[in-house]
Write an enzyme that holds these catalytic residues in place. Sequence first.
Site, PDB file in Angstrom:
ATOM      1  N   GLY A  64      36.948  38.572  35.890  1.00 18.97           N
ATOM      2  CA  GLY A  64      36.208  39.547  36.675  1.00 18.97           C
ATOM      3  C   GLY A  64      36.985  39.888  37.935  1.00 18.97           C
ATOM      4  O   GLY A  64      37.754  39.062  38.438  1.00 18.97           O
ATOM      5  N   GLN A  69      38.055  43.188  46.424  1.00 20.52           N
ATOM      6  CA  GLN A  69      39.181  42.252  46.262  1.00 20.52           C
ATOM      7  C   GLN A  69      40.517  42.988  46.178  1.00 20.52           C
ATOM      8  O   GLN A  69      41.571  42.366  46.304  1.00 20.52           O
ATOM      9  CB  GLN A  69      39.007  41.416  44.985  1.00 20.52           C
ATOM     10  N   CYS A 109      38.426  31.954  41.554  1.00 15.31           N
ATOM     11  CA  CYS A 109      38.365  33.330  42.069  1.00 15.31           C
ATOM     12  C   CYS A 109      39.785  33.782  42.360  1.00 15.31           C
ATOM     13  O   CYS A 109      40.572  33.029  42.922  1.00 15.31           O
ATOM     14  CB  CYS A 109      37.527  33.345  43.344  1.00 15.31           C
ATOM     15  N   LEU A 110      40.097  35.019  41.960  1.00 12.46           N
ATOM     16  CA  LEU A 110      41.460  35.520  42.158  1.00 12.46           C
ATOM     17  C   LEU A 110      41.822  35.637  43.642  1.00 12.46           C
ATOM     18  O   LEU A 110      43.001  35.678  43.984  1.00 12.46           O
ATOM     19  CB  LEU A 110      41.634  36.879  41.464  1.00 12.46           C
ATOM     20  N   HIS A 151      28.834  36.260  40.273  1.00 14.06           N
ATOM     21  CA  HIS A 151      29.995  36.037  41.143  1.00 14.06           C
ATOM     22  C   HIS A 151      30.505  37.375  41.704  1.00 14.06           C
ATOM     23  O   HIS A 151      30.746  37.504  42.909  1.00 14.06           O
ATOM     24  CB  HIS A 151      31.090  35.334  40.317  1.00 14.06           C
ATOM     25  N   GLU A 152      30.622  38.364  40.806  1.00 13.68           N
ATOM     26  CA  GLU A 152      31.193  39.655  41.225  1.00 13.68           C
ATOM     27  C   GLU A 152      30.202  40.469  42.064  1.00 13.68           C
ATOM     28  O   GLU A 152      30.599  41.141  43.017  1.00 13.68           O
ATOM     29  CB  GLU A 152      31.655  40.467  40.007  1.00 13.68           C
ATOM     30  N   HIS A 155      30.431  39.300  45.484  1.00 11.95           N
ATOM     31  CA  HIS A 155      31.609  39.876  46.150  1.00 11.95           C
ATOM     32  C   HIS A 155      31.256  41.212  46.796  1.00 11.95           C
ATOM     33  O   HIS A 155      31.640  41.488  47.931  1.00 11.95           O
ATOM     34  CB  HIS A 155      32.726  40.140  45.132  1.00 11.95           C
TER      35      HIS A 155
HETATM   36 ZN    ZN Z   1      35.930  36.149  42.911  1.00 13.98          ZN
END
Ligand code: ZN
Length: 182
Positions: A64, A69, A109-110, A151-152, A155
């Site tokens: 995701g 991000q 998480c990226l 999660h997204e 964000h």
């Molecule tokens: Zn993330």
Amino acid sequence: MEKTEQPLDTSQILDTDLPALLNIRIYPDPMLNQKCEPVIEITREIRTLIQNMFITMYEKNGVGLSANQVGSKYRIFVMDTSQSGDRRRAFINPIIVEGFGEQKWKEGCLSFPGIFATVKRYESIKVEAMNESGGKVELRLEGLDAICFQHETCHLDGITFYDLLGPVQKNLIKKKIANLKK
Ligand code: ZN
């Protein structure tokens, strides 16, 4: 969110602008704590953004990726929780309508490369969003799909998985977090 290796699928790239790998913001970049704005119209700019978010997510082996991000202010995220990379979905203006039960996953998480922590979230969720074509999507998600969507969506509200941890877990990974800034 982060995941294991998978091939880059560029077969569905739209005929808009040239595909590009986007720069992922790493914590504590201020964009990660910025609340994103709803998309009013799916313009060429939005379609290009989504296309490039998919390219970037697959390249970084994520499941995701949210718009903030990669430095965009729009309420958009992309997700593919399949191992084969063939369940690509873009969610625009996503909403969690209702949550049920509880589950704990060790999330990555990226924007926090190499860092994993256990987060408690709903076990399943009812969601609404707009898809890439502007159509309304209503889904019931569970398992990793539900985790990733939560999660997204967090964000897009400017909340990272790290912000959701209690003091004990935060303390356990605080050295790794400090190293991200270097
Ligand atoms: Zn993330």
